[in-house]
Write a protein that holds these residues in place. Structure first.
Motif, PDB file in Angstrom:
ATOM      1  N   LEU A  50       1.012  -0.885  -0.023  1.00 27.21           N
ATOM      2  CA  LEU A  50       0.061  -0.108  -0.196  1.00 27.21           C
ATOM      3  C   LEU A  50       0.683   1.165   0.239  1.00 27.21           C
ATOM      4  CD1 LEU A  50      -2.927   1.274  -0.213  1.00 27.21           C
ATOM      5  CD2 LEU A  50      -2.100   1.035   2.443  1.00 27.21           C
ATOM      6  N   GLU A  51       2.099   1.006   0.760  1.00 31.26           N
ATOM      7  CA  GLU A  51       2.653   2.692   1.117  1.00 31.26           C
ATOM      8  C   GLU A  51       3.334   2.909  -0.353  1.00 31.26           C
ATOM      9  OE1 GLU A  51       6.896   4.483   3.042  1.00 31.26           O
ATOM     10  OE2 GLU A  51       6.104   2.257   4.058  1.00 31.26           O
ATOM     11  N   VAL A  52       3.993   1.462  -1.046  1.00 32.83           N
ATOM     12  CA  VAL A  52       4.568   1.501  -2.015  1.00 32.83           C
ATOM     13  C   VAL A  52       3.293   1.723  -3.941  1.00 32.83           C
ATOM     14  CG1 VAL A  52       5.918   0.321  -4.422  1.00 32.83           C
ATOM     15  CG2 VAL A  52       6.125   0.112  -1.688  1.00 32.83           C
ATOM     16  N   ALA A  53       2.041   1.535  -3.051  1.00 31.83           N
ATOM     17  CA  ALA A  53       1.558   2.113  -4.379  1.00 31.83           C
ATOM     18  C   ALA A  53       0.815   3.674  -3.945  1.00 31.83           C
ATOM     19  CB  ALA A  53       0.394   1.689  -3.929  1.00 31.83           C
ATOM     20  N   CYS A  64      -4.944   7.860  -5.424  1.00 29.19           N
ATOM     21  CA  CYS A  64      -4.695   6.151  -5.124  1.00 29.19           C
ATOM     22  C   CYS A  64      -5.693   6.229  -3.421  1.00 29.19           C
ATOM     23  CB  CYS A  64      -2.920   6.094  -4.085  1.00 29.19           C
ATOM     24  SG  CYS A  64      -2.687   4.559  -3.203  1.00 29.19           S
ATOM     25  N   SER A  65      -6.393   5.639  -4.011  1.00 30.05           N
ATOM     26  CA  SER A  65      -7.638   5.374  -2.508  1.00 30.05           C
ATOM     27  C   SER A  65      -7.843   4.239  -1.825  1.00 30.05           C
ATOM     28  CB  SER A  65      -9.664   6.058  -2.933  1.00 30.05           C
ATOM     29  OG  SER A  65      -9.560   5.404  -4.328  1.00 30.05           O
ATOM     30  N   ILE A  66      -7.115   3.480  -2.530  1.00 33.15           N
ATOM     31  CA  ILE A  66      -7.590   2.217  -1.591  1.00 33.15           C
ATOM     32  C   ILE A  66      -6.980   2.012   0.090  1.00 33.15           C
ATOM     33  CG2 ILE A  66      -7.374   0.423  -3.453  1.00 33.15           C
ATOM     34  CD1 ILE A  66      -4.368  -0.402  -3.642  1.00 33.15           C
ATOM     35  N   THR A  67      -7.262   0.971   0.507  1.00 35.80           N
ATOM     36  CA  THR A  67      -6.913   0.704   2.106  1.00 35.80           C
ATOM     37  C   THR A  67      -6.404  -0.985   1.983  1.00 35.80           C
ATOM     38  OG1 THR A  67      -8.997  -0.035   2.456  1.00 35.80           O
ATOM     39  CG2 THR A  67      -8.670   2.352   2.576  1.00 35.80           C
ATOM     40  N   LEU A  68      -5.747  -1.570   3.190  1.00 39.36           N
ATOM     41  CA  LEU A  68      -5.239  -2.183   3.663  1.00 39.36           C
ATOM     42  C   LEU A  68      -6.352  -3.377   3.116  1.00 39.36           C
ATOM     43  CD1 LEU A  68      -3.479  -2.012   6.593  1.00 39.36           C
ATOM     44  CD2 LEU A  68      -2.439  -3.101   4.460  1.00 39.36           C
ATOM     45  N   ASP A  70      -8.120  -3.092   1.055  1.00 43.47           N
ATOM     46  CA  ASP A  70      -8.356  -3.765  -0.838  1.00 43.47           C
ATOM     47  C   ASP A  70      -7.460  -4.281  -1.157  1.00 43.47           C
ATOM     48  OD1 ASP A  70     -10.619  -1.998  -1.199  1.00 43.47           O
ATOM     49  OD2 ASP A  70      -9.274  -0.078  -0.221  1.00 43.47           O
ATOM     50  N   ILE A  71      -6.219  -5.042  -0.447  1.00 43.20           N
ATOM     51  CA  ILE A  71      -5.333  -5.698  -0.618  1.00 43.20           C
ATOM     52  C   ILE A  71      -5.466  -7.029  -0.279  1.00 43.20           C
ATOM     53  CG2 ILE A  71      -3.292  -5.817  -0.556  1.00 43.20           C
ATOM     54  CD1 ILE A  71      -2.486  -3.108  -0.324  1.00 43.20           C
ATOM     55  N   VAL A  72      -5.440  -8.246  -1.189  1.00 48.69           N
ATOM     56  CA  VAL A  72      -5.981  -9.648  -0.758  1.00 48.69           C
ATOM     57  C   VAL A  72      -5.294 -10.727  -1.290  1.00 48.69           C
ATOM     58  CG1 VAL A  72      -8.188 -11.423  -0.636  1.00 48.69           C
ATOM     59  CG2 VAL A  72      -8.419  -8.577  -0.260  1.00 48.69           C
ATOM     60  N   ALA A 102      -4.985   2.053 -16.827  1.00 46.64           N
ATOM     61  CA  ALA A 102      -5.613   3.518 -17.578  1.00 46.64           C
ATOM     62  C   ALA A 102      -6.394   4.065 -16.159  1.00 46.64           C
ATOM     63  CB  ALA A 102      -6.789   3.754 -18.604  1.00 46.64           C
ATOM     64  N   ILE A 103      -6.941   3.189 -15.475  1.00 45.11           N
ATOM     65  CA  ILE A 103      -7.147   3.333 -13.841  1.00 45.11           C
ATOM     66  C   ILE A 103      -6.606   3.607 -12.172  1.00 45.11           C
ATOM     67  CG2 ILE A 103      -9.377   2.991 -12.620  1.00 45.11           C
ATOM     68  CD1 ILE A 103     -10.821   1.723 -14.745  1.00 45.11           C
ATOM     69  N   ASP A 104      -6.685   4.712 -12.018  1.00 40.32           N
ATOM     70  CA  ASP A 104      -5.709   4.899 -10.688  1.00 40.32           C
ATOM     71  C   ASP A 104      -5.870   3.834  -9.195  1.00 40.32           C
ATOM     72  OD1 ASP A 104      -4.492   7.403 -11.979  1.00 40.32           O
ATOM     73  OD2 ASP A 104      -6.020   7.805 -10.396  1.00 40.32           O
ATOM     74  N   TYR A 105      -5.117   4.360  -8.608  1.00 40.08           N
ATOM     75  CA  TYR A 105      -5.428   2.124  -7.640  1.00 40.08           C
ATOM     76  C   TYR A 105      -7.099   2.914  -6.763  1.00 40.08           C
ATOM     77  CZ  TYR A 105      -0.529   1.899  -9.031  1.00 40.08           C
ATOM     78  OH  TYR A 105       1.066   1.044  -8.969  1.00 40.08           O
ATOM     79  N   VAL A 106      -8.043   2.506  -6.945  1.00 32.17           N
ATOM     80  CA  VAL A 106      -9.185   2.411  -6.780  1.00 32.17           C
ATOM     81  C   VAL A 106      -9.433   1.331  -6.505  1.00 32.17           C
ATOM     82  CG1 VAL A 106      -9.545   5.171  -7.773  1.00 32.17           C
ATOM     83  CG2 VAL A 106      -9.947   2.837  -9.062  1.00 32.17           C
ATOM     84  N   LYS A 107     -10.379   1.128  -5.530  1.00 33.37           N
ATOM     85  CA  LYS A 107     -11.238   0.253  -5.246  1.00 33.37           C
ATOM     86  C   LYS A 107     -11.902  -0.586  -6.370  1.00 33.37           C
ATOM     87  CE  LYS A 107     -14.638  -1.776  -1.749  1.00 33.37           C
ATOM     88  NZ  LYS A 107     -13.710  -2.506  -0.625  1.00 33.37           N
ATOM     89  N   GLY A 108     -11.544  -1.780  -6.748  1.00 30.06           N
ATOM     90  CA  GLY A 108     -12.452  -2.513  -7.658  1.00 30.06           C
ATOM     91  C   GLY A 108     -10.899  -2.855  -8.573  1.00 30.06           C
ATOM     92  N   ASN A 109      -9.870  -2.181  -8.748  1.00 32.83           N
ATOM     93  CA  ASN A 109      -9.002  -1.891 -10.292  1.00 32.83           C
ATOM     94  C   ASN A 109      -7.730  -2.812  -9.400  1.00 32.83           C
ATOM     95  OD1 ASN A 109      -8.313  -1.261 -12.469  1.00 32.83           O
ATOM     96  ND2 ASN A 109      -7.075  -0.064 -11.791  1.00 32.83           N
ATOM     97  N   VAL A 110      -7.962  -3.610  -7.922  1.00 30.16           N
ATOM     98  CA  VAL A 110      -6.570  -4.591  -7.924  1.00 30.16           C
ATOM     99  C   VAL A 110      -6.855  -5.507  -7.350  1.00 30.16           C
ATOM    100  CG1 VAL A 110      -5.226  -1.588  -7.176  1.00 30.16           C
ATOM    101  CG2 VAL A 110      -6.811  -2.864  -5.750  1.00 30.16           C
ATOM    102  N   PHE A 111      -5.592  -5.736  -7.512  1.00 32.29           N
ATOM    103  CA  PHE A 111      -5.148  -7.392  -7.472  1.00 32.29           C
ATOM    104  C   PHE A 111      -3.487  -7.744  -7.127  1.00 32.29           C
ATOM    105  CE2 PHE A 111      -4.496  -7.665 -11.948  1.00 32.29           C
ATOM    106  CZ  PHE A 111      -4.073  -9.173 -11.820  1.00 32.29           C
TER     107      PHE A 111
END
Length: 143
Positions: A50-53, A64-68, A70-72, A102-111
Motif C-alpha cells: 500500500l505504501e509503495v502504491a 490512490c484511494s485504496i486501503t489495506l 482492498d489488498i487481498v 488507465a485507471i488509478d489505484y481505486v477499489k475494484g481496480n487492484v489485485f
C-alpha cells in the motif's frame, strides 16, 4: 582526493557519500535503508504494498484511494498459478497491480499477483495483452 563523509542517522557510522542515495536528502545510509525496508516488508507486506502504491501514485499525480482491506493476498498467483512467497525467487513475491492501467489505484481496480506476472503484464492494456497472446501463439505455432 578523499571522498566527503556523512554520518548515518540510524547506525551512527561515518561513511563516504557514495554509501548514501544520490538525489535524496536522506540521513540514512543505503545499508540501513535496505534493512529498514526488509523489516517493514516482513512485518506487514500488505502495508508495504500500500505504501509503495501511494508513493508511486503521488509521484505521477494519480489517485490512490485504496486501503489495506482492498489488498487481498492469495496463496497462488491468479494469473500464473505459482505459489506466492516472500522469500526465495523474487518472481514469486506478491505484487499489487492495477487491473486496468488507465485507471488509478481505486477499489475494484487492484489485485495481488506475482511479480513475475506483473512484469510480464507490464503497462499493457487488455487489448494489447490479448493481441500479444494471440500473436505469440501464432508465432510459435500453437492454436
Amino acid at each position: 582526493m578523499d571522498e566527503a563523509l556523512k554520518t548515518c542517522a540510524i547506525c551512527g557510522v561515518e561513511k563516504p557519500l557514495s554509501k548514501f542515495r544520490k538525489n535524496r536528502k536522506t540521513r540514512k545510509c543505503m545499508a540501513c535503508e535496505s534493512q529498514r525496508d526488509k523489516n517493514r516488508r516482513k512485518a506487514d507486506y500488505r502495508a508495504y504494498m500500500l505504501e509503495v502504491a501511494r508513493t508511486r501514485a503521488k509521484a505521477v499525480g494519480r489517485e490512490c484511494s485504496i486501503t489495506l482491506d482492498d489488498i487481498v493476498v492469495p496463496t497462488h498467483c491468479p494469473l500464473l498459478g505459482i505459489p506466492l512467497r516472500l522469500s526465495g525467487d523474487r518472481g514469486h513475491r506478491p505484487s499489487l497491480d492495477r487491473k486496468d492501467n488507465a485507471i488509478d489505484y481505486v477499489k475494484g481496480n487492484v489485485f495481488v499477483i506475482s511479480q513475475r506476472a506483473n512484469s510480464l503484464k507490464g503497462g499493457l492494456s487488455v487489448e494489447q495483452l490479448a493481441m500479444f497472446a494471440h500473436n505469440l501463439l501464432a508465432y510459435i505455432g500453437k492454436p
